[in-house]
Design an enzyme around this catalytic site. Structure first.
Site, PDB file in Angstrom:
ATOM      1  N   THR A 158     -27.902 -33.281 -10.153  1.00 45.85           N
ATOM      2  CA  THR A 158     -27.038 -34.244  -9.480  1.00 45.85           C
ATOM      3  C   THR A 158     -27.297 -34.142  -7.979  1.00 45.85           C
ATOM      4  O   THR A 158     -27.677 -33.080  -7.495  1.00 45.85           O
ATOM      5  CB  THR A 158     -25.575 -33.899  -9.794  1.00 45.85           C
ATOM      6  OG1 THR A 158     -25.350 -34.174 -11.171  1.00 45.85           O
ATOM      7  CG2 THR A 158     -24.583 -34.653  -8.935  1.00 45.85           C
ATOM      8  N   ASP A 189     -17.183 -36.350 -13.030  1.00 44.21           N
ATOM      9  CA  ASP A 189     -16.441 -36.298 -11.767  1.00 44.21           C
ATOM     10  C   ASP A 189     -17.084 -37.104 -10.655  1.00 44.21           C
ATOM     11  O   ASP A 189     -16.408 -37.528  -9.705  1.00 44.21           O
ATOM     12  CB  ASP A 189     -16.383 -34.838 -11.285  1.00 44.21           C
ATOM     13  CG  ASP A 189     -17.793 -34.278 -11.060  1.00 44.21           C
ATOM     14  OD1 ASP A 189     -18.558 -34.208 -12.048  1.00 44.21           O
ATOM     15  OD2 ASP A 189     -18.128 -33.960  -9.915  1.00 44.21           O
TER      16      ASP A 189
HETATM   17  N1  ASP Z   1     -20.945 -33.223 -12.101  1.00 41.61           N
HETATM   18  C1  ASP Z   1     -21.895 -33.962 -12.905  1.00 41.61           C
HETATM   19  C2  ASP Z   1     -21.175 -34.549 -14.093  1.00 41.61           C
HETATM   20  O1  ASP Z   1     -20.409 -33.843 -14.729  1.00 41.61           O
HETATM   21  C3  ASP Z   1     -23.050 -33.149 -13.376  1.00 41.61           C
HETATM   22  C4  ASP Z   1     -23.714 -32.253 -12.365  1.00 41.61           C
HETATM   23  O2  ASP Z   1     -23.223 -32.047 -11.284  1.00 41.61           O
HETATM   24  O3  ASP Z   1     -24.806 -31.724 -12.689  1.00 41.61           O
HETATM   25  O4  ASP Z   1     -21.420 -35.679 -14.429  1.00 41.61           O
END
Ligand code: ASP
Length: 225
Positions: A158, A189
């Protein structure tokens, strides 16, 4: 005021063979956004520019190279927030846009709604002149290969940025393909203001990465800020 810029390329266990190329991608994104800040540009433009650059790098889990749902599709989430006016824009489960963070920014600028998801978000993209990105353009061989073997780990990669511009304004931006093998329709999130992204000129700015379900429960970025 001296500008400031922080980027991240995602939490989680990283494939060590991709370390250098990820670092180079972060450096390129940083340089592009830093140039904006040094020329007196706005924090929002800098944060978004950094995230666009990272969305275009297939080694990150955002834009091109996003991880796949259990159905093998790409569904991306992104959000932006400006710390001065509290203007926000967020999109969830977008399928046909190469740079979801730009769509989130377009929504912020319309100032009508703050969060669009699914087909409605993709339709909004068309009204804003975003070209249709085909699944084949967004789905990389690396992600297809992972999907085929159906690992169930969280997906690192991400991307996010927080920027402070010369006038003292803050902004934050986050973009993701979500978590690997997620259920279609799952939104994490990253597009939720206060969970994945938050900015307040008087306090600070934050972009989260990690297990979205836990981050939402704690409204992590707002709590951190
Ligand atoms: N926070 C992101 C999600 O849950 C994933 C990530 O940060 O790798 O969609």
């Amino acid at each position: 005021m001296s500008p400031s810029l922080i980027l991240h390329g995602g939490a989680g266990a990283q494939d060590p063979t991709l370390r250098d190329v990820r670092l180079q991608g972060l450096r390129r994104a940083f340089d592009a956004a830093w140039t904006i800040l040094q020329h007196g540009g706005a924090a929002l433009d800098a944060a978004v520019r950094a995230v666009v650059e990272l969305e275009n790098e297939p080694v990150f889990n955002a834009g091109v190279g996003s991880c796949l749902t259990e159905d093998g599709d790409v569904e991306m989430d992104a959000s932006v927030m400006e710390g001065t006016t509290f203007r926000v824009g967020a999109v969830g489960a977008v399928r046909t846009v190469r740079n979801p963070v730009l769509l989130a920014k377009a929504l912020l600028e319309t100032e009508r709604h703050v969060f669009l998801v699914g087909d409605g978000a993709d339709r909004f993209a068309r009204t804003q002149g975003f070209p249709v990105a085909m699944r084949e353009e967004l789905r990389t061989e690396r992600q297809l290969q992972r999907w085929r073997v159906a690992q169930t780990k969280g997906e690192p990669g991400t991307v996010g940025a927080v920027a402070l511009d010369k006038t003292g304004h803050l902004a934050a931006a986050t973009s993701t393909g979500g978590i690997f093998n997620k259920q279609s329709g799952r939104i994490g999130d990253s597009p939720i203001i206060g969970a994945g992204t938050y900015a307040d000129d008087t306090l600070g700015a934050s972009s989260a990465t990690g297990q979205g379900e836990a981050i939402i429960r704690t409204m992590l970025t707002r709590t951190a800020v």
